[in-house]
Design a protein around this motif. Structure first.
Motif, mmCIF file in Angstrom:
data_model
loop_
_atom_site.group_PDB
_atom_site.id
_atom_site.type_symbol
_atom_site.label_atom_id
_atom_site.label_comp_id
_atom_site.label_asym_id
_atom_site.label_seq_id
_atom_site.Cartn_x
_atom_site.Cartn_y
_atom_site.Cartn_z
ATOM 1 N N LEU A 287 33.726 -17.472 -74.382
ATOM 2 C CA LEU A 287 33.729 -18.220 -73.139
ATOM 3 C C LEU A 287 34.389 -19.589 -73.306
ATOM 4 O O LEU A 287 35.056 -20.077 -72.403
ATOM 5 C CB LEU A 287 32.309 -18.393 -72.612
ATOM 6 C CG LEU A 287 31.583 -17.117 -72.186
ATOM 7 C CD1 LEU A 287 30.218 -17.463 -71.625
ATOM 8 C CD2 LEU A 287 32.391 -16.317 -71.181
ATOM 9 N N LYS A 288 34.190 -20.186 -74.473
ATOM 10 C CA LYS A 288 34.776 -21.499 -74.732
ATOM 11 C C LYS A 288 36.294 -21.437 -74.667
ATOM 12 O O LYS A 288 36.940 -22.259 -74.018
ATOM 13 C CB LYS A 288 34.336 -22.003 -76.101
ATOM 14 C CG LYS A 288 34.856 -23.398 -76.470
ATOM 15 C CD LYS A 288 34.121 -24.474 -75.709
ATOM 16 C CE LYS A 288 34.530 -25.860 -76.173
ATOM 17 N NZ LYS A 288 33.830 -26.917 -75.415
ATOM 18 N N ILE A 289 36.867 -20.454 -75.331
ATOM 19 C CA ILE A 289 38.327 -20.379 -75.353
ATOM 20 C C ILE A 289 38.884 -19.835 -74.039
ATOM 21 O O ILE A 289 40.080 -19.913 -73.797
ATOM 22 C CB ILE A 289 38.846 -19.533 -76.533
ATOM 23 C CG1 ILE A 289 38.369 -18.077 -76.433
ATOM 24 C CG2 ILE A 289 38.424 -20.140 -77.864
ATOM 25 C CD1 ILE A 289 38.924 -17.174 -77.515
ATOM 26 N N LYS A 290 38.009 -19.302 -73.189
ATOM 27 C CA LYS A 290 38.426 -18.905 -71.841
ATOM 28 C C LYS A 290 38.236 -20.059 -70.861
ATOM 29 O O LYS A 290 38.181 -19.865 -69.649
ATOM 30 C CB LYS A 290 37.605 -17.697 -71.368
ATOM 31 C CG LYS A 290 37.917 -16.405 -72.118
ATOM 32 C CD LYS A 290 39.249 -15.817 -71.739
ATOM 33 C CE LYS A 290 39.205 -15.219 -70.358
ATOM 34 N NZ LYS A 290 40.484 -14.529 -70.018
ATOM 35 N N ASN A 291 38.097 -21.280 -71.410
ATOM 36 C CA ASN A 291 37.974 -22.486 -70.585
ATOM 37 C C ASN A 291 36.729 -22.459 -69.706
ATOM 38 O O ASN A 291 36.766 -22.783 -68.520
ATOM 39 C CB ASN A 291 39.222 -22.679 -69.715
ATOM 40 C CG ASN A 291 40.459 -22.873 -70.551
ATOM 41 O OD1 ASN A 291 40.468 -23.624 -71.518
ATOM 42 N ND2 ASN A 291 41.523 -22.166 -70.190
ATOM 43 N N GLU B 143 35.186 -8.213 -68.689
ATOM 44 C CA GLU B 143 35.779 -8.790 -69.885
ATOM 45 C C GLU B 143 34.790 -8.756 -71.046
ATOM 46 O O GLU B 143 33.570 -8.783 -70.858
ATOM 47 C CB GLU B 143 36.206 -10.232 -69.623
ATOM 48 C CG GLU B 143 37.283 -10.373 -68.575
ATOM 49 C CD GLU B 143 37.712 -11.818 -68.381
ATOM 50 O OE1 GLU B 143 37.028 -12.725 -68.904
ATOM 51 O OE2 GLU B 143 38.743 -12.037 -67.727
ATOM 52 N N GLY B 144 35.342 -8.736 -72.260
ATOM 53 C CA GLY B 144 34.513 -8.854 -73.448
ATOM 54 C C GLY B 144 33.616 -7.659 -73.683
ATOM 55 O O GLY B 144 33.719 -6.615 -73.023
ATOM 56 N N ASP B 145 32.686 -7.829 -74.626
ATOM 57 C CA ASP B 145 31.821 -6.739 -75.080
ATOM 58 C C ASP B 145 30.375 -6.896 -74.637
ATOM 59 O O ASP B 145 29.578 -5.975 -74.802
ATOM 60 C CB ASP B 145 31.845 -6.660 -76.613
ATOM 61 C CG ASP B 145 33.255 -6.627 -77.182
ATOM 62 O OD1 ASP B 145 34.125 -5.983 -76.552
ATOM 63 O OD2 ASP B 145 33.490 -7.247 -78.237
ATOM 64 N N PHE B 146 30.023 -8.078 -74.096
ATOM 65 C CA PHE B 146 28.627 -8.354 -73.764
ATOM 66 C C PHE B 146 28.473 -8.931 -72.362
ATOM 67 O O PHE B 146 29.229 -9.810 -71.952
ATOM 68 C CB PHE B 146 28.027 -9.362 -74.758
ATOM 69 C CG PHE B 146 26.693 -9.914 -74.322
ATOM 70 C CD1 PHE B 146 25.526 -9.207 -74.556
ATOM 71 C CD2 PHE B 146 26.612 -11.133 -73.662
ATOM 72 C CE1 PHE B 146 24.298 -9.696 -74.139
ATOM 73 C CE2 PHE B 146 25.390 -11.644 -73.234
ATOM 74 C CZ PHE B 146 24.223 -10.925 -73.480
ATOM 75 N N ASP B 147 27.498 -8.418 -71.635
ATOM 76 C CA ASP B 147 26.969 -9.058 -70.444
ATOM 77 C C ASP B 147 25.582 -8.470 -70.201
ATOM 78 O O ASP B 147 25.154 -7.531 -70.881
ATOM 79 C CB ASP B 147 27.884 -8.885 -69.219
ATOM 80 C CG ASP B 147 28.168 -7.429 -68.866
ATOM 81 O OD1 ASP B 147 27.211 -6.620 -68.874
ATOM 82 O OD2 ASP B 147 29.322 -7.091 -68.589
ATOM 83 N N TYR B 148 24.865 -9.030 -69.247
ATOM 84 C CA TYR B 148 23.482 -8.611 -68.994
ATOM 85 C C TYR B 148 23.399 -7.143 -68.598
ATOM 86 O O TYR B 148 22.566 -6.392 -69.113
ATOM 87 C CB TYR B 148 22.879 -9.490 -67.896
ATOM 88 C CG TYR B 148 21.484 -9.080 -67.482
ATOM 89 C CD1 TYR B 148 20.366 -9.563 -68.159
ATOM 90 C CD2 TYR B 148 21.276 -8.209 -66.409
ATOM 91 C CE1 TYR B 148 19.082 -9.185 -67.786
ATOM 92 C CE2 TYR B 148 20.003 -7.820 -66.027
ATOM 93 C CZ TYR B 148 18.907 -8.308 -66.715
ATOM 94 O OH TYR B 148 17.640 -7.922 -66.355
ATOM 95 N N VAL B 149 24.253 -6.730 -67.665
ATOM 96 C CA VAL B 149 24.170 -5.366 -67.143
ATOM 97 C C VAL B 149 24.373 -4.341 -68.247
ATOM 98 O O VAL B 149 23.596 -3.390 -68.400
ATOM 99 C CB VAL B 149 25.204 -5.167 -66.008
ATOM 100 C CG1 VAL B 149 25.263 -3.695 -65.593
ATOM 101 C CG2 VAL B 149 24.851 -6.043 -64.818
#
Length: 413
Positions: free
Chosen positions: A60-64, A80-86
């Protein structure tokens, strides 16, 4: 043939399919046992699943990432990415350790503390803005309580001890900010110890200051993470500590000969004697050196073709050549069975009490194994472990029990 696993030709064909259709991952290469599949899904929801290393904060940091409400929904549901709550809830993940990752650049050029603070503040912001979904955790008891409330716990581990610098007081500072483990170094030797990736061998293991650091970590009840350290550092830590240690995201060198970032059999045995736990990394580089070597060789071949055609890398013409090459030679990945092989290896050496999961989701890029492409896929691994005869008690230990045992011992030291 470059795949070690059984039915290599079948794996090769299927892996090629998954390059195009990754969402079909698990069911395609292993005929389903419906009852076992249902059991795996049930266990994934019943047991607490911890993951020793998820790189969401730095991604998230490098995605501003900005501290604004419209951005706080990113870890709830995202393509995006490999992780989220759902996806985490789907896979049964209850406690992903948020990696407070400090690249070596910051230990060499300054700013390590500021970066660490910003990433910790980011996780605190997410937990406060989305408190119905997330809560920061600093102990196994926290995680149990948070799971019972239907939320996902966010423990934090610092990857690279560079922010500790030359000031031991920073250990208590970061402990009070929620840090539960510190990885002593990352890709370069630092003031604490030597890195497995760095051939300089500045300290021949731990520095004199490094011994003070691990003493202070024990005093402040912070877990000591020996992922990324050189072999000499590992052995010196093991001889010195009075608490069990963790390898938050490492795998077995048996399957990756010469890759010092992983742990060899003797180190795994010493980890058992220490009472610690190795948490298996899911990146293909960590899982299968033959598949990784194949991919690296093909990358060299592609670069050579682009150069021979006098094309500028990244140009439309070069990208056209690259796409054609990828269709002929699709990238290969390890698979969920290879992850289970690493677990088997640890169990054969150290027993069931010394292995866990440390995926490195959001940290290893496009190298995740077939069947474990994101945090929704943990049931696939549980399914394979059930197939191999692991008991429910065994699987619960792998999912969280072993880490909790180590963590509680550190907290009670």
């Amino acid at each position: 043939m470059f795949l070690k696993s059984q039915n290599s030709f079948l794996h090769l064909c299927i892996l090629g399919i998954f390059y195009i259709l990754p969402s079909l991952a698990f069911c395609q290469f292993n005929p389903e046992n419906a009852a076992l599949r249902e059991k795996a899904l049930l266990l994934s929801q019943r047991f607490i699943i911890t993951d020793g290393h998820v790189d969401l904060p730095y991604r998230l940091k490098i995605k501003n990432f900005r501290f604004e409400k419209e951005f706080s929904g990113i870890p709830v549901s995202s393509d995006e990415g490999d992780f989220d709550y759902v996806r985490a809830k789907e896979g049964g993940l209850d406690a992903p350790f948020m990696s407070i990752y400090i690249p070596a650049y910051y230990q060499e050029n300054g700013g390590a503390v500021a970066l660490a603070d910003s990433l910790i503040n980011m996780i605190s912001f997410i937990a406060s803005e989305k408190k119905e979904y997330f809560e920061i955790a600093t102990s196994p008891d926290d995680i149990i309580r948070i799971k019972n409330q239907g939320k996902i716990a966010l423990p934090m581990g610092m990857e690279n001890g560079a922010p500790v610098g030359e000031d031991l007081n920073m250990i208590s500072y970061f402990k009070n900010k929620g840090i539960s483990y510190i990885t002593l170094t990352h890709s370069k030797d630092n003031s604490i110890c030597d890195s497995s990736y760095d051939t300089t061998r500045t300290w021949k293991g731990l520095s004199p200051y490094g011994y003070q650091v691990i003493d202070e970590m024990m005093k402040n009840k912070v877990m000591i993470d020996i992922s990324h350290v050189s072999d000499s550092t590992f052995y010196q830590v093991i001889r010195h500590v009075k608490v069990p240690v963790i390898a938050s995201h490492s795998s077995c060198r048996y399957y990756t000969p010469g890759f010092e970032r992983n742990m060899n059999d003797d180190m795994i045995l010493k980890l058992k004697e220490n009472g610690g736990v190795i948490m298996i990394n899911f990146g293909t580089t960590f899982l299968d050196s033959e598949v990784d070597t194949y991919n690296r060789n093909k990358k060299v071949e592609l670069d050579s073709i682009i150069q021979s055609k006098n094309l500028t890398p990244g140009s439309p013409e070069a990208k056209e050549v690259e796409e054609s090459f990828k269709k002929t030679f699709p990238r290969l990945f390890a698979d969920v069975h290879r992850v289970a092989d690493h677990i088997d290896r640890v169990v054969s050496i150290a027993g069931i009490d010394h292995v866990g999961l440390g995926s490195d989701y959001d940290g290893v890029g496009d190298s995740l194994p077939v069947g474990l492409k994101d945090v929704s896929d943990y049931p696939n691994l549980i399914y394979v472990l059930l197939e191999r005869g692991y008991t429910e008690n065994d699987i619960e230990k792998i999912c969280s029990g072993n880490l909790f045992r180590v963590w509680n011992k550190v907290l009670k030291y």
